[in-house]
Design a protein around this motif. Structure first.
Motif, mmCIF file in Angstrom:
data_model
loop_
_atom_site.group_PDB
_atom_site.id
_atom_site.type_symbol
_atom_site.label_atom_id
_atom_site.label_comp_id
_atom_site.label_asym_id
_atom_site.label_seq_id
_atom_site.Cartn_x
_atom_site.Cartn_y
_atom_site.Cartn_z
ATOM 1 N N LEU A 287 -69.126 -56.324 -1.385
ATOM 2 C CA LEU A 287 -68.139 -56.011 -2.453
ATOM 3 C C LEU A 287 -68.153 -57.084 -3.401
ATOM 4 N N ASP A 288 -68.196 -58.468 -2.946
ATOM 5 C CA ASP A 288 -67.909 -59.344 -4.082
ATOM 6 C C ASP A 288 -69.102 -59.450 -4.877
ATOM 7 N N LYS A 289 -70.404 -59.471 -4.182
ATOM 8 C CA LYS A 289 -71.716 -59.445 -4.768
ATOM 9 C C LYS A 289 -71.563 -58.277 -5.795
ATOM 10 N N THR A 290 -71.601 -57.117 -5.271
ATOM 11 C CA THR A 290 -71.344 -55.679 -6.120
ATOM 12 C C THR A 290 -70.458 -55.933 -7.673
ATOM 13 N N PHE A 291 -69.402 -56.482 -7.459
ATOM 14 C CA PHE A 291 -68.529 -56.437 -8.540
ATOM 15 C C PHE A 291 -68.518 -57.875 -9.194
ATOM 16 N N ASN A 292 -69.363 -58.771 -8.847
ATOM 17 C CA ASN A 292 -69.192 -60.183 -9.666
ATOM 18 C C ASN A 292 -70.558 -59.758 -10.822
ATOM 19 N N GLY A 293 -70.252 -59.370 -12.016
ATOM 20 C CA GLY A 293 -70.960 -59.187 -13.138
ATOM 21 C C GLY A 293 -70.922 -57.621 -13.110
ATOM 22 N N VAL B 87 -72.041 -54.173 -12.789
ATOM 23 C CA VAL B 87 -72.055 -53.426 -11.515
ATOM 24 C C VAL B 87 -73.836 -52.656 -11.339
ATOM 25 N N ILE B 88 -73.976 -52.186 -12.619
ATOM 26 C CA ILE B 88 -75.230 -51.557 -12.371
ATOM 27 C C ILE B 88 -76.459 -52.420 -12.148
ATOM 28 N N ASP B 89 -76.334 -53.558 -12.364
ATOM 29 C CA ASP B 89 -77.530 -54.643 -12.293
ATOM 30 C C ASP B 89 -77.264 -55.086 -10.890
ATOM 31 N N ARG B 90 -76.060 -55.579 -10.489
ATOM 32 C CA ARG B 90 -75.938 -56.209 -9.115
ATOM 33 C C ARG B 90 -76.036 -55.219 -8.151
ATOM 34 N N ILE B 91 -75.958 -53.692 -8.409
ATOM 35 C CA ILE B 91 -76.009 -52.905 -7.000
ATOM 36 C C ILE B 91 -77.553 -52.787 -6.641
ATOM 37 N N LYS B 92 -78.464 -53.198 -7.592
ATOM 38 C CA LYS B 92 -79.863 -53.365 -7.408
ATOM 39 C C LYS B 92 -80.257 -54.558 -6.318
ATOM 40 N N ARG C 225 -79.097 -53.474 -3.079
ATOM 41 C CA ARG C 225 -80.034 -52.443 -2.277
ATOM 42 C C ARG C 225 -81.182 -53.137 -1.638
ATOM 43 N N ARG C 226 -81.533 -54.448 -2.166
ATOM 44 C CA ARG C 226 -82.513 -55.299 -1.943
ATOM 45 C C ARG C 226 -82.076 -56.030 -0.334
ATOM 46 N N MET D 88 -78.617 -42.644 2.126
ATOM 47 C CA MET D 88 -77.446 -42.372 1.338
ATOM 48 C C MET D 88 -77.008 -43.813 0.616
ATOM 49 N N LEU D 89 -77.150 -44.778 1.679
ATOM 50 C CA LEU D 89 -76.632 -46.181 1.356
ATOM 51 C C LEU D 89 -76.973 -46.621 0.114
ATOM 52 N N ASN D 90 -78.260 -46.155 -0.145
ATOM 53 C CA ASN D 90 -79.184 -46.607 -1.432
ATOM 54 C C ASN D 90 -79.105 -45.783 -2.653
#
Length: 927
Positions: A728-734, A736-741, A744-745, A777-779
């Motif tokens: 979650l920290d990684k997803t919402f630090n910046g 989101v549409i870029d961090r979510i990629k 997923r990696r 689904m996670l991806n």
């Protein structure tokens, strides 16, 4: 459609009859006068002849039973400046009342209606005395000849200082503009000269405009002053209703209705140049009435019935008056319990009320209870009758429609028809609950935007396609995993084939196979020859002697005919002999063919090939190859496997397409989610623009909801805290549409069982052990939008987030949102609980006034701001002294009993109201 409460009336309250000396119409009888008013669809008129009330009684009589409301009145001429004032009286007043006032004002009876008649007193004096006599005073055509504009500025100021001067009649809306520049305004001058058909000077226009600075906050009215014709200075039937004002008044308009309308002109006054048609149209759906019978809260043997306005109805009353019971019955009829299913205390309270009385004396119903709601849908009246009630979900429901032609109720459907009648019911606790949880607010926003449901449907379709594509990719990858094994098998088979071919057996076997096929063709021909012989036998059988019975021939001819038939059969026997001879020749042909084949070069070559194959078999057998037939099988296997190997290129091609589709579906889901954000943002901006409440949408920023999605997908609602928080920290630090990629990696690396910095082994194992479907689904998971609500108490203040607000501030913010959209009936149960008057007035009342213009609102309330400043169209005052449901008073705010109830029940009594008013004035003076 008749209904309760205030409504808009088309009014022309400045009309002259034949009693005015300047009336210039050949036909001016009271009946003709009334008919003309009806023809132009007027609802209310006022007879305001110059300095006389002579025609009032006759026109009132002519209007009886027509539905036209007639206000008695007079247009008096004041002072030497000949300034005109309209004086209006209540509808029960007569010509005599008008004349009594004129005499009191100092006009001699002999001057009544005379052209030169006027009252020799200053305008403000006449106005004050008329007011004290009960008349409603309206300065007439203040921007025209004989208007108030002709007097000195101080005289204007003095008149408008009177609190009872709440309205003015104007002729030209342009002259209301205090910023209007008259000097050099040729366009305005041309308009006025055209209007009057005479010269109008700039000085005159300046004079007419002089009242504009005094009328701010006053009700601005436009009436016809019924000219006899275009630009005529005389009066007549022609001009009746040519100009008019819409006034919002009660069911039976009276002088108090006019006063109330003029006090709040922004709510109850619309001029014809603002709205030619009625300013209000009935909503698509609205509840007309509720009736309840045979319950513990209604009088025995008596039906309790209340009716509602299609705009706003307020239900008031002290504690124990049962005002909230009305809403509970409506909730029960329409089974609106889903929206309170998560609010256990509210649901329990409703369920304990809306059920049959139990041993604890909980529940107000019995097996004879009947609840009926009349509701309009698209101007069609329906009746929902609920009986045999056990509880909200266990009852008998009938829905019938009123046949307008017969007046009969026609049964149309069973309970499922209820879904057509949409309405919203909220208690204060429900509203507060929405304020507490952003997800609940987001759901309310989405339910108000039809496009969101469509977009979510598209997302579901894209998600299904994405998951199906992922399953196909796995299937194709599994096939490609066998490619290496297949290649090894082909190589092995090719080696075996190569050794066979080195022995030379392949050519011999091919030749052997060729001879075998040729033999089949030759044998087929020989067999066909043999089959021909059978045809001879069939022909011989068919040519047997023909039968003949001579006994059927008469005696004179019998012997003759007998001889002839015998001769024919003998000749037929000769034919059969010839056929037998031909058969022998055909048999000889077949035998000869077979003999010649045995001696042919083809047969000799065939025998040589067979001998060579036999010799090669023997040779191979001596070399260890026992089954010469396996070569053909080997060749077939090689052919099959090579074909399978060729198919892998198509698999790789399809796999490439599927990978592209997978990416496209994932991108489409993201785009659709972004479209939802746009819809939410646009909707909220459109309904809350300029308001004291602001609701913003932060795309993909709902951290809590995303954690729930992750855990639901992994089916781990607890544990793994360290890894999930890192994610979650990684997803919402910046962004989101870029961090979510990047996240997923990380999933892909963990899926392979490889080391992923920052994530503990426990979490990596969780991701690795997910099912294929869970991982897919996670991806494509995306965080929901974060909905943030903020408020300000008044314009000019900064907005404050409601997360840090009081319960009242949270409730008022969400209530403002609820009131900002929707067209279905909205029912509110004491929404002002926890709110101070400042919040109620600053955030709620304005929205109530706007919302009721497009939807029906029913409010149970104990706050006077709502019916008074919200300008409730209809008020039900419940009787708190009665043990059963009982309406003590019902009507509009201008009615004395309703005013008294508002003061006594909602303001603590008249004395408390006055004291509070005095204190407010002290505060105002302190400013």
């Amino acid at each position: 459609m008749q209904y309760k409460g205030t409504r808009w009336y088309k009014c022309d309250l400045h009309l002259h009859s034949s009693s005015s000396s300047c009336f210039d119409d050949e036909h001016g009888t009271p009946e003709e006068f009334v008919q003309k008013a009806l023809d132009v669809k007027l609802d209310c008129i006022a007879i305001t002849d110059h300095n006389t009330g002579a025609s009032v009684d006759a026109i009132k009589e002519a209007a009886k039973d027509t539905g036209l409301v007639v206000f008695p009145g007079v247009e008096v001429t004041c002072s030497d400046a000949k300034i005109h004032l309209l004086l209006l009286f209540d509808t029960n007043k007569t010509t005599q009342d008008i004349e009594d006032l004129l005499i009191t004002l100092g006009l001699e009876r002999t001057k009544f209606g005379k052209k030169d008649a006027h009252i020799h007193r200053e305008v403000h004096e006449v106005a004050k005395q008329a007011h004290e006599a009960g008349a409603l005073v309206i300065p007439a055509h203040v921007d025209e000849f004989n208007g108030l504009s002709a007097v000195a500025r101080e005289a204007k100021k003095k008149l408008f200082a009177h609190e009872f001067i709440t309205s003015v009649q104007i002729v030209h809306k342009q002259l209301l503009d205090t910023q209007l520049i008259v000097e050099g305004n040729t366009e305005l001058l041309d308009y006025l000269r055209e209007y009057y058909g005479s010269e109008v000077t700039p000085e005159t226009v300046k004079e007419w405009k002089s009242c504009a600075e005094f009328i701010d906050g006053k009700a601005v009215l436009t009436f016809s002053d019924n000219p006899a014709s275009q630009r005529s200075s005389k009066h007549g039937l022609w001009g009746i209703g040519g100009k008019f004002t819409w006034l919002k008044m009660g069911t039976n308009p009276n002088i108090e209705s006019l006063r109330q309308a003029f006090l709040v002109p922004w709510l109850r006054v619309r001029n014809f140049f603002e709205s030619v048609a009625s300013p209000y149209g009935l909503p698509k759906t609205w509840i007309k009435s509720l009736s309840v019978a045979n319950t513990t809260v209604t009088s025995q043997g008596k039906e309790f019935k209340v009716e509602f306005s299609p705009q706003m109805t307020n239900i008031i009353g002290g504690r124990g008056s049962g005002k909230s019971s009305i809403l509970k019955f409506i909730r029960g009829v329409f089974d609106r319990t889903k929206d309170i299913s998560n609010l256990q205390s509210i649901l329990a309270e409703f369920n304990e009320f809306y059920k049959q009385t139990d041993s604890r004396e909980m529940g107000v119903l019995n097996n004879k209870s009947v609840v009926v709601v009349e509701i309009l849908l698209n101007e069609q009246l329906y009746k929902v009758t609920v009986s045999d009630i056990v509880n909200a979900s266990n009852r008998s429901t009938n829905i019938s429609r009123l046949d307008a032609e017969t007046g009969e109720w026609v049964l149309v459907a069973e309970e499922e028809f209820l879904s057509l009648f949409q309405l919203d019911i909220y208690s204060q606790k429900q509203i507060y609950e929405v304020a507490q949880f952003p997800n609940a607010l987001r759901e309310r926003v989405d339910s108000a935007i039809p496009a969101v449901a469509d977009l979510n449907g598209q997302i579901d379709e894209k998600t299904a396609s994405y998951l199906s594509t992922c399953a196909q990719i796995r299937e194709y990858n599994a096939k490609l995993a066998d490619e290496g094994k297949l290649k090894a098998g082909v190589a092995e088979l090719e080696t075996q084939v190569k050794s066979y071919r080195a022995s030379g057996i392949e050519e011999l076997l091919a030749k052997l196979q060729s001879f075998a096929k040729e033999k089949e063709t030759i044998d087929s021909f020989a067999g066909d020859l043999r089959n021909k012989l059978q045809s001879f036998d069939e022909l011989l059988e068919s040519l047997a002697d023909c039968e003949f019975n001579p006994d059927l021939i008469s005696d004179p001819y019998k012997e003759e005919i007998k001889a002839l038939t015998a001769k024919a059969n003998n000749e037929l026997e000769q034919v059969r002999i010839e056929i037998r001879s031909a058969k022998e020749k055909a048999k000889h042909i077949a035998d000869q063919f077979e003999a010649h084949i045995k001696e042919s070069n083809w047969q000799k070559s065939n025998i040589v090939n067979e001998e060579q194959v036999a010799a090669k078999k023997k040779e191979l057998s001596e070399n260890g190859v026992e089954n010469i037939g396996s070569f053909e099988l080997l060749l077939e296997q090689l052919k099959t496997k090579r074909k399978q190997l060729t198919a892998f290129s198509k698999v790789r091609e399809n796999l490439l397409t599927l990978e592209k589709d997978k990416i496209e579906y994932s991108n489409n889901i993201t785009i659709l989610r972004q479209e939802i954000t746009k819809e939410r943002t646009g909707f909220l901006a459109s309904i809350l623009e300029g308001q004291n409440v602001r609701i913003t949408v932060q795309q993909f920023r709902d951290r809590n909801h995303f954690e729930v999605l992750l855990r639901e997908t992994a089916q781990r609602m607890s544990g793994f805290d360290s890894g999930i928080q890192k994610l979650l920290d990684k997803t919402f630090n910046g962004k989101v549409i870029d961090r979510i990629k990047e996240v997923r990696r990380d999933f892909a690396i963990m899926r392979k069982g490889e080391e992923t910095p920052g994530y503990d082994g426990h979490f990596r194992n969780l991701v690795r052990d997910l099912t294929d479907e869970q991982f897919d689904m996670l991806n494509i998971l995306l965080p929901e939008d974060q909905i943030q609500a903020s408020y300000r108490s008044s314009k000019g203040e900064s907005f404050k987030n409601i997360s840090n607000a009081s319960a009242g501030q949270k409730t008022s913010t969400i209530l403002t949102f609820i009131l900002s959209h929707g067209t279905t009936p909205l029912i509110l149960d004491q929404p002002e609980d926890d709110l101070d008057n400042h919040l109620v007035y600053g955030l709620i009342v304005d929205r109530l006034r706007e919302s009721k213009e497009k939807r029906q609102i029913i409010v149970v309330t104990h706050n006077a701001n709502i019916p008074v400043n919200g300008d409730a169209e209809y008020i039900l005052a419940m009787d708190s002294e009665s043990k059963q449901l009982n309406v003590l008073h019902e009507g509009t705010i201008e009615e004395k009993e309703i005013k008294r109830e508002i003061c006594d029940v909602m303001e603590g009594g008249v004395q408390a109201f006055r004291l509070r008013s005095q204190r407010y004035n002290l505060l105002k003076d302190a400013d």
